[in-house]
Design a protein around this motif. Structure first.
Motif, mmCIF file in Angstrom:
data_model
loop_
_atom_site.group_PDB
_atom_site.id
_atom_site.type_symbol
_atom_site.label_atom_id
_atom_site.label_comp_id
_atom_site.label_asym_id
_atom_site.label_seq_id
_atom_site.Cartn_x
_atom_site.Cartn_y
_atom_site.Cartn_z
ATOM 1 N N MET A 102 0.817 -1.212 0.000
ATOM 2 C CA MET A 102 0.000 0.000 0.000
ATOM 3 C C MET A 102 0.853 1.265 0.000
ATOM 4 S SD MET A 102 -3.315 -0.136 -0.115
ATOM 5 C CE MET A 102 -4.707 -1.234 0.128
ATOM 6 N N GLY A 103 2.078 1.157 0.523
ATOM 7 C CA GLY A 103 2.967 2.308 0.576
ATOM 8 C C GLY A 103 3.670 2.602 -0.725
ATOM 9 N N ALA A 104 3.365 1.847 -1.784
ATOM 10 C CA ALA A 104 4.026 2.063 -3.077
ATOM 11 C C ALA A 104 3.557 3.344 -3.752
ATOM 12 C CB ALA A 104 3.785 0.870 -4.002
ATOM 13 N N LEU A 105 2.363 3.816 -3.403
ATOM 14 C CA LEU A 105 1.844 5.073 -3.944
ATOM 15 C C LEU A 105 1.054 5.790 -2.864
ATOM 16 C CD1 LEU A 105 1.381 2.888 -6.625
ATOM 17 C CD2 LEU A 105 1.131 5.150 -7.640
ATOM 18 N N THR A 106 0.956 7.097 -2.978
ATOM 19 C CA THR A 106 0.102 7.869 -2.079
ATOM 20 C C THR A 106 -0.943 8.615 -2.903
ATOM 21 O OG1 THR A 106 1.607 9.765 -2.101
ATOM 22 C CG2 THR A 106 1.911 8.125 -0.352
ATOM 23 N N GLY A 107 -1.898 9.205 -2.206
ATOM 24 C CA GLY A 107 -3.003 9.847 -2.909
ATOM 25 C C GLY A 107 -4.028 8.846 -3.378
ATOM 26 N N LYS A 108 -4.054 7.667 -2.750
ATOM 27 C CA LYS A 108 -4.981 6.601 -3.126
ATOM 28 C C LYS A 108 -6.379 6.898 -2.583
ATOM 29 C CE LYS A 108 -2.477 3.637 -0.862
ATOM 30 N NZ LYS A 108 -1.399 4.545 -0.413
ATOM 31 N N PRO A 109 -7.414 6.204 -3.092
ATOM 32 C CA PRO A 109 -8.744 6.332 -2.481
ATOM 33 C C PRO A 109 -8.680 5.937 -1.008
ATOM 34 C CG PRO A 109 -8.880 5.162 -4.583
ATOM 35 C CD PRO A 109 -7.415 5.300 -4.264
ATOM 36 N N VAL A 110 -9.439 6.624 -0.172
ATOM 37 C CA VAL A 110 -9.430 6.346 1.264
ATOM 38 C C VAL A 110 -9.783 4.884 1.530
ATOM 39 C CG1 VAL A 110 -10.568 6.885 3.464
ATOM 40 C CG2 VAL A 110 -9.929 8.722 1.895
ATOM 41 N N GLU A 111 -10.688 4.345 0.734
ATOM 42 C CA GLU A 111 -11.116 2.953 0.927
ATOM 43 C C GLU A 111 -10.027 1.955 0.583
ATOM 44 O OE1 GLU A 111 -14.307 5.778 0.067
ATOM 45 O OE2 GLU A 111 -12.560 5.138 -1.101
ATOM 46 N N HIS A 112 -8.992 2.395 -0.093
ATOM 47 C CA HIS A 112 -7.926 1.494 -0.532
ATOM 48 C C HIS A 112 -6.559 1.989 -0.059
ATOM 49 C CE1 HIS A 112 -10.731 -0.818 -2.948
ATOM 50 N NE2 HIS A 112 -11.195 0.323 -3.436
ATOM 51 N N GLY A 113 -6.488 2.375 1.206
ATOM 52 C CA GLY A 113 -5.204 2.733 1.795
ATOM 53 C C GLY A 113 -4.874 4.200 1.811
ATOM 54 N N GLY A 114 -5.756 5.043 1.269
ATOM 55 C CA GLY A 114 -5.503 6.477 1.304
ATOM 56 C C GLY A 114 -5.770 7.042 2.687
#
Length: 475
Positions: free
Chosen positions: A179-191
């Protein structure tokens, strides 16, 4: 913005960043070797790949540049736009290095881009393109929670980040930190809650902190608080919208003009930012909006009389051509590089104060840092202590009521007994970060006789921090 357009206005965006760095290095009298190391982009990869679009093969080209990995991971957005090129990506990667250093986020600087107009493709087609771009970057070592972490930028958002992180998960199913590979993700998917508004909110916090320093505001010929200040916003995308919306609803600013692609809206009594945003979403532009004066040539409205100008769109919108006509005494650079190097000099000579992009729009990377930490910790902020603080608040209320014999008013009791949730903590962390960073910038400007503006103060701070790291590790 491409180098071709910049060539008509002066030096390129990359050259502008390099000249700022050169100036800061001269002021600091930094040793030549470290100065040269700071100016070089450590690595850049170009990828080209085919995608089947309705039975026709289309080729797409993109880049990912790492300016510095003195701290890991390197951090920076990915933009989908037609003007993307290698020079722009390298310049933005360098800017990310300095931006992270200014706000004390322990990341190196990176940036990526794909030459594409995302509006021309369906969601399904865009997903195929985005996932393929992600695979290309992963295979070449430019996307990983440990070494290089992208985020949204122009033309991308939580949806694209969700597709890319899922692609990483499929390729590395045993990486529990995927999940830490990208940021700015949807809140439901690790944001993390608050990431979408972060850059615009950071602009608000930057201006709030500046207005806590009367002597600094005096430099601009302004006084008092933000309340009632006339603000012109160029670009009502994610950053411009949130900055304008919060300044209007929470600080009492009058948004007197909004500039968009198809023109500008003017209302001296203040525009309703939310209403304008909804109109743009519905119609695709500002033309025809009923509660304001419409100007077809929006670029001329940059010179509209106001207290604060917030350019929040593309690079190079303020040039030698329009800089002499800018009337705003204070500019907050919510976009990356909205003022060209030559225009910056003209504005400074005219006494215009500028909160630089390397500081002012750093809110995104600050909250991206919080999101990355959350992903590696595998627990949301506030989960462990929210109820504890609620219980403590109840005890305080009980103690007050027992000692005074009076009931605490409901509105105060509700606030005292409320534990901070993730949104509260993210906003608090962003506010604190932006405050401390500007205090350091102001202190550097006032204490160093060679530093005459906020931009140079910010670069001196950033370069000193990165150079110190290079010295400490023996580079």
């Amino acid at each position: 913005m491409s180098d071709t357009k910049f060539a008509q206005q002066g030096m390129s965006f990359r050259e502008s960043v390099e000249h700022m760095v050169d100036h800061a290095i001269d002021i600091m009298e930094l040793e030549e070797g470290i100065g040269n190391a700071l100016k070089v982009c450590q690595s850049v990869v170009q990828v080209s790949f085919p995608i089947d679009i309705e039975g026709k093969i289309e080729m797409f080209t993109g880049w990912r540049a790492t300016h510095s990995d003195h701290r890991l991971p390197s951090k920076g957005g990915i933009r989908f736009a037609m003007m993307v090129d290698q020079d722009e990506v390298e310049a933005l990667a360098a800017l990310m290095t300095y931006k992270c250093a200014i706000v004390d986020v322990p990341f190196g600087g990176s940036k990526g881009g794909l030459v594409i107009d995302p509006r021309k493709y369906t969601a399904k087609q865009l997903e195929a393109i985005t996932r393929r771009f992600a695979r290309e970057l992963i295979n070449k070592g430019y996307l990983s929670p440990a070494t290089n972490v992208p985020a949204p930028d122009m033309g991308t958002g939580p949806r694209e980040m969700g597709w890319m992180v899922d692609t990483y998960r499929q390729m590395f199913p045993n990486d529990i930190n995927y999940m830490g590979a990208l940021t700015g993700k949807p809140v439901e998917h690790g944001g993390v809650r608050g990431r979408n508004e972060a850059t615009g909110r950071g602009v608000q916090y930057a201006l709030r902190e500046l207005f806590r320093h009367p002597e600094e505001i005096k430099r601009c010929g302004l006084s008092g608080s933000l309340s009632g200040k006339r603000v012109v916003v160029q670009g009502l995308g994610n950053v411009g919208y949130h900055a304008a919306h919060f300044l209007q609803t929470e600080d009492g600013c009058l948004i007197t003009a909004i500039i968009e692609r198809d023109g500008a809206l003017i209302n001296e009594d203040g525009l309703d930012v939310q209403s304008v945003r909804e109109y743009i979403t519905e119609t695709g532009g500002v033309k025809g909006y009923p509660h304001a004066e419409y100007r077809e040539d929006g670029s001329k409205v940059l010179a509209f009389a106001c207290d604060i100008l917030i350019p929040a769109a593309l690079e190079g919108v303020i040039t030698t051509e329009n800089a002499p006509r800018i009337q705003a005494p204070l500019i907050a650079e919510a976009a990356n590089g909205p003022i060209t190097f030559e225009a910056d000099k003209i504005l400074r000579e005219r006494g215009v104060e500028i909160l630089p992009d390397a500081y002012c729009n750093a809110g995104g990377v600050v909250v991206s840092y919080f999101e990355w930490i959350r992903n590696l910790n595998h627990v949301r902020f506030g989960r462990l202590d929210k109820r504890f603080h609620e219980a403590r608040g109840q005890h305080i209320i009980q103690a007050i009521e027992e000692s005074t014999g009076h009931k605490v008013p409901d509105h105060l009791a509700d606030e005292l007994a409320r534990g901070a949730d993730e949104f509260d903590l993210v906003r608090s962390g962003l506010d604190d970060t932006m405050r401390l960073a500007l205090q350091e910038i102001i202190r550097t400007r006032n204490e160093n006789p060679k530093v005459n503006d906020y931009r140079m103060a910010a670069y001196v701070i950033a370069i000193e921090k990165v150079a110190r790291h290079y010295r400490d590790i023996g580079v």
